[in-house]
Scaffold this motif. Structure first.
Motif, mmCIF file in Angstrom:
data_model
loop_
_atom_site.group_PDB
_atom_site.id
_atom_site.type_symbol
_atom_site.label_atom_id
_atom_site.label_comp_id
_atom_site.label_asym_id
_atom_site.label_seq_id
_atom_site.Cartn_x
_atom_site.Cartn_y
_atom_site.Cartn_z
ATOM 1 N N LYS A 125 0.757 -1.390 -0.077
ATOM 2 C CA LYS A 125 0.310 -0.299 0.008
ATOM 3 C C LYS A 125 0.720 0.968 0.231
ATOM 4 N N LEU A 126 1.775 1.060 0.792
ATOM 5 C CA LEU A 126 2.717 2.005 1.012
ATOM 6 C C LEU A 126 4.082 2.628 -0.426
ATOM 7 N N LEU A 127 3.650 1.377 -1.218
ATOM 8 C CA LEU A 127 4.392 1.932 -2.706
ATOM 9 C C LEU A 127 3.343 2.618 -3.970
ATOM 10 N N TYR A 128 2.447 2.015 -2.928
ATOM 11 C CA TYR A 128 0.954 2.581 -4.184
ATOM 12 C C TYR A 128 1.313 3.740 -4.633
ATOM 13 N N CYS A 129 1.040 3.887 -2.801
ATOM 14 C CA CYS A 129 1.095 5.403 -2.645
ATOM 15 C C CYS A 129 2.101 6.855 -3.083
ATOM 16 N N ILE A 130 3.034 6.019 -3.106
ATOM 17 C CA ILE A 130 4.464 6.411 -3.650
ATOM 18 C C ILE A 130 4.036 7.038 -5.446
ATOM 19 N N ALA A 131 3.760 5.586 -5.824
ATOM 20 C CA ALA A 131 3.238 5.520 -7.414
ATOM 21 C C ALA A 131 2.292 6.487 -7.328
ATOM 22 N N LYS A 132 1.930 6.729 -7.000
ATOM 23 C CA LYS A 132 0.336 7.755 -6.804
ATOM 24 C C LYS A 132 0.597 8.725 -6.951
ATOM 25 N N ILE A 133 1.708 9.061 -5.831
ATOM 26 C CA ILE A 133 1.411 10.770 -5.592
ATOM 27 C C ILE A 133 2.930 11.582 -6.117
ATOM 28 N N SER A 134 3.042 10.563 -7.159
ATOM 29 C CA SER A 134 4.519 10.859 -8.087
ATOM 30 C C SER A 134 3.875 11.355 -10.007
ATOM 31 N N LYS A 135 2.329 11.099 -9.969
ATOM 32 C CA LYS A 135 2.014 10.896 -10.797
ATOM 33 C C LYS A 135 1.484 12.414 -11.293
ATOM 34 N N HIS A 136 1.871 12.348 -12.851
ATOM 35 C CA HIS A 136 0.845 13.951 -12.845
ATOM 36 C C HIS A 136 -0.556 13.808 -13.133
ATOM 37 N N ASP A 137 -1.476 14.566 -12.739
ATOM 38 C CA ASP A 137 -3.061 13.902 -13.123
ATOM 39 C C ASP A 137 -3.152 14.143 -14.316
ATOM 40 N N GLU A 138 -3.044 14.632 -15.205
ATOM 41 C CA GLU A 138 -2.977 15.222 -16.452
ATOM 42 C C GLU A 138 -2.321 15.140 -17.513
ATOM 43 N N ILE A 139 -2.815 13.489 -18.519
ATOM 44 C CA ILE A 139 -1.440 12.807 -19.463
ATOM 45 C C ILE A 139 -2.243 13.553 -20.730
ATOM 46 N N ILE A 140 -3.407 13.752 -20.422
ATOM 47 C CA ILE A 140 -3.697 13.323 -22.393
ATOM 48 C C ILE A 140 -4.323 15.620 -22.423
ATOM 49 N N LYS A 141 -4.159 16.188 -23.329
ATOM 50 C CA LYS A 141 -5.159 17.230 -23.702
ATOM 51 C C LYS A 141 -6.152 17.115 -23.542
ATOM 52 N N LYS A 142 -6.380 18.472 -22.995
ATOM 53 C CA LYS A 142 -7.469 18.312 -22.574
ATOM 54 C C LYS A 142 -9.579 18.995 -23.932
ATOM 55 N N ASP A 143 -8.450 18.233 -25.055
ATOM 56 C CA ASP A 143 -8.414 18.983 -26.348
ATOM 57 C C ASP A 143 -9.450 17.196 -26.816
ATOM 58 N N TYR A 144 -9.690 16.760 -25.719
ATOM 59 C CA TYR A 144 -10.078 14.873 -26.140
ATOM 60 C C TYR A 144 -11.187 15.246 -24.747
ATOM 61 N N PRO A 145 -12.562 15.898 -24.997
ATOM 62 C CA PRO A 145 -13.813 15.826 -24.140
ATOM 63 C C PRO A 145 -14.177 14.834 -23.050
ATOM 64 N N ILE A 146 -14.267 14.773 -21.764
ATOM 65 C CA ILE A 146 -14.176 13.687 -21.096
ATOM 66 C C ILE A 146 -13.204 13.199 -20.489
ATOM 67 N N ILE A 147 -13.320 12.620 -22.173
ATOM 68 C CA ILE A 147 -11.572 11.202 -21.667
ATOM 69 C C ILE A 147 -10.213 11.997 -21.512
ATOM 70 N N TRP A 148 -10.040 13.277 -20.752
ATOM 71 C CA TRP A 148 -8.680 13.542 -20.545
ATOM 72 C C TRP A 148 -8.362 13.479 -19.606
ATOM 73 N N GLU A 149 -9.991 13.437 -18.471
ATOM 74 C CA GLU A 149 -10.015 12.813 -17.853
ATOM 75 C C GLU A 149 -9.405 11.472 -17.078
ATOM 76 N N THR A 150 -10.370 11.285 -17.926
ATOM 77 C CA THR A 150 -11.070 9.846 -17.350
ATOM 78 C C THR A 150 -9.981 8.666 -18.305
ATOM 79 N N LEU A 151 -9.212 9.241 -19.407
ATOM 80 C CA LEU A 151 -8.309 8.268 -19.334
ATOM 81 C C LEU A 151 -7.238 8.381 -18.824
ATOM 82 N N SER A 152 -6.685 10.021 -18.345
ATOM 83 C CA SER A 152 -5.543 9.748 -17.799
ATOM 84 C C SER A 152 -5.706 9.095 -16.282
#
Length: 527
Positions: free
Chosen positions: A115-142
């Motif tokens: 669980k701690l390792l998962y947290c470390i992986a999670k805290i290191s991610k950029h929330d947005e890795i898809i451009k907002k040009d893609y409606p809805i999925i810019w967030e869900t697919l990220s």
């Protein structure tokens, strides 16, 4: 070539990662429990990663993985609190096992290493890795890609202990996220996904890259089918794991419904746009007049402050002038967008975007999310296996075919639900059998694996078991056929250790002349 040189150098100059991590931890204010857990994670990764790398094939090197782990702690973790029962942190967590606050770089977690390792992986991610040009999925697919990668980060610790490979399905944070991520990793490679996840800028459109790579390697139709499915799955999984999204998406769906109704009445829509343009022009004119007239600006300053609480009051006329300039710029942007909508091409593009967004938002109407996710995941596996067959056709070397056998074995035992894995899924047995046969034919053609029978069905029935056993080294696998009365059995061995005995139910009366191996003789499967 550069990567090979780096690997060779790493073998010659062995790093003391434990010492490196200890030096970083000395500068952190973590308590001793947290530091000990982190050192324990590192120790276990060092012991298990060799097996993980062997089993899964297309992954980071151990050196790359450990460096990433240490860098994540150094750069993204300022406060790690290990939660004790009945503590104030336990009250904060409630029914959760961890909490990650990216903004303050803080983790609260129970003393569970994975669980701690998962947290470390999670805290290191950029929330947005898809451009907002893609409606809805810019967030869900990220979110889908990030969560899949977090789960992958934990796998060497979770499933490997230095001498065995075991997967406890209930320990995987999301089986669906994991499966989709592994599908993409096997088709596109680990390196592509890692670069995508670590990308901080949107200079490169990785969504477009994803489509191009899939089309280049597996054809236009497969690309379109895969993209359509993972986009839909990303929205469904967001609705399943983030209940707040249902209300948010429902409200947005209703707004777009109204908007599309107006758009479809083109004459009324143009009239509405023209009216909004006039109103914006008047508002911009009023801002210009106020900003350029000291008396009007002073009156506006008094008027706005009358209704504002102390914390939000505007403290000078100069600040108000700046605020109004910002408001003017926003209105100019809105005006520019409205002008664009009066352009026929822009209008058609905008309408298409709204319809696409609406199609995703309509997924909130699905009653049984779990059933829908399961059905679409099955479709994805069928397309995945079709693509994997294309991958097998391109193989022409012994090391490539061996990698593919290990990879396909890994795929077979991926969990599909908390009860069964992919090899047990009735819905994809036909596709699995076809793909496996192609792989066996190629392996036998390249003399990597033995032929057990002239009868292809029996050969498949015997060798398919190679793809479901969890022996660490497939090259050490032996088999033995045993005849008992009117029944035929298969025994699998790892060197001298007997693994299991399986009845070949439909082949009790097989003619010995059809066999390429002797009964009751232990034979090595791989040449």
């Amino acid at each position: 070539m550069q990567k090979k040189k780096e690997k060779l150098l790493n073998k010659i100059v062995k790093k003391d990662y434990n010492n490196e991590l200890e030096m970083i931890l000395e500068k952190k204010t973590f308590d001793e429990t947290a530091k000990n857990l982190l050192l324990s994670i590192l120790y276990k990764i060092e012991a298990s990663y060799k097996d993980y790398e062997k089993i899964k094939r297309n992954v980071m090197t151990k050196e790359e993985y450990i460096k990433q782990f240490i860098d994540m702690i150094q750069e993204n973790c300022d406060n790690i609190t290990i939660c004790k029962m009945n503590s104030k942190e336990a009250d904060i967590l409630g029914d959760k096992t961890f909490l990650v606050d990216k903004e303050s770089k803080r983790i609260i977690c129970y003393p569970i290493e994975r669980k701690l390792l998962y947290c470390i992986a999670k805290i290191s991610k950029h929330d947005e890795i898809i451009k907002k040009d893609y409606p809805i999925i810019w967030e869900t697919l990220s979110n889908l890609i990030n969560i899949g990668n977090n789960i992958e980060m934990v796998e060497p610790l979770r499933d490997f202990n230095g001498y065995s490979w075991t997967t406890i399905y209930s320990e995987i944070e999301s089986i669906s996220h994991n499966m989709i991520y592994q599908n993409l990793r096997i088709l596109l490679g680990q390196e592509f996904l890692e670069k995508w996840i670590k990308n901080k800028e949107f200079i490169i459109d990785y969504m477009e890259n994803l489509k191009n790579r899939l089309e280049e390697q597996y054809g236009a139709k497969n690309q379109k089918d895969i993209i359509k499915i993972i986009e839909k799955l990303s929205v469904l999984l967001e609705l399943k794991y983030n209940p707040n999204k249902k209300d948010e998406f429902t409200k947005e769906k209703e707004q777009i419904e109204e908007h599309l109704d107006r758009i479809n009445n083109k004459e009324n829509y143009i009239e509405m746009i023209t009216k909004q343009k006039r109103e914006l022009a008047q508002e911009i004119k009023k801002i210009d007049e106020t900003v350029n007239d000291k008396i009007l600006l002073q009156e506006e300053y008094i008027k706005r402050n009358e209704n504002l609480p102390l914390k939000k009051k505007i403290f000078s006329v100069r600040i108000l002038s700046k605020l109004m300039q910002d408001e003017r710029n926003e209105k100019l942007d809105e005006l520019e967008k409205l002008n664009a909508l009066l352009n026929p091409k822009k209008f058609i593009s905008y309408k298409k975007e709204m319809e696409q967004k609406y199609a995703f938002l309509k997924l909130v109407e699905i009653k049984d999310l779990d059933k829908e996710i399961e059905n679409i995941l099955i479709k994805l596996q069928k397309i995945f296996l079709k693509c994997y067959q294309l991958k097998i056709k391109e193989i022409n070397g012994k090391s490539e075919i061996l990698d593919c056998i290990y990879e396909f074995r890994y795929y077979h035992v991926l969990p599909f639900t908390h009860e069964i894995n992919l090899s047990e899924m009735k819905e994809i047995q036909k596709e699995l059998r076809e793909t496996r046969r192609m792989l066996l034919d190629k392996a036998q053609e390249l003399k990597v694996m033995m032929i057990t029978s002239k009868n292809k069905e029996l050969d498949d029935e015997i060798l398919k078991n190679i793809f479901t056993i969890r022996m660490l080294t497939l090259e050490d696998v032996y088999i033995k056929l045993i005849k008992e009365k009117d029944k035929m059995y298969l025994q699998l061995f790892d060197e001298e250790v007997f693994e299991e005995k399986i009845e070949l139910k439909d082949f009790g009366n097989i003619n010995k002349k059809d066999l390429e191996i002797k009964i009751n003789k232990k034979i090595k499967v791989f040449n």
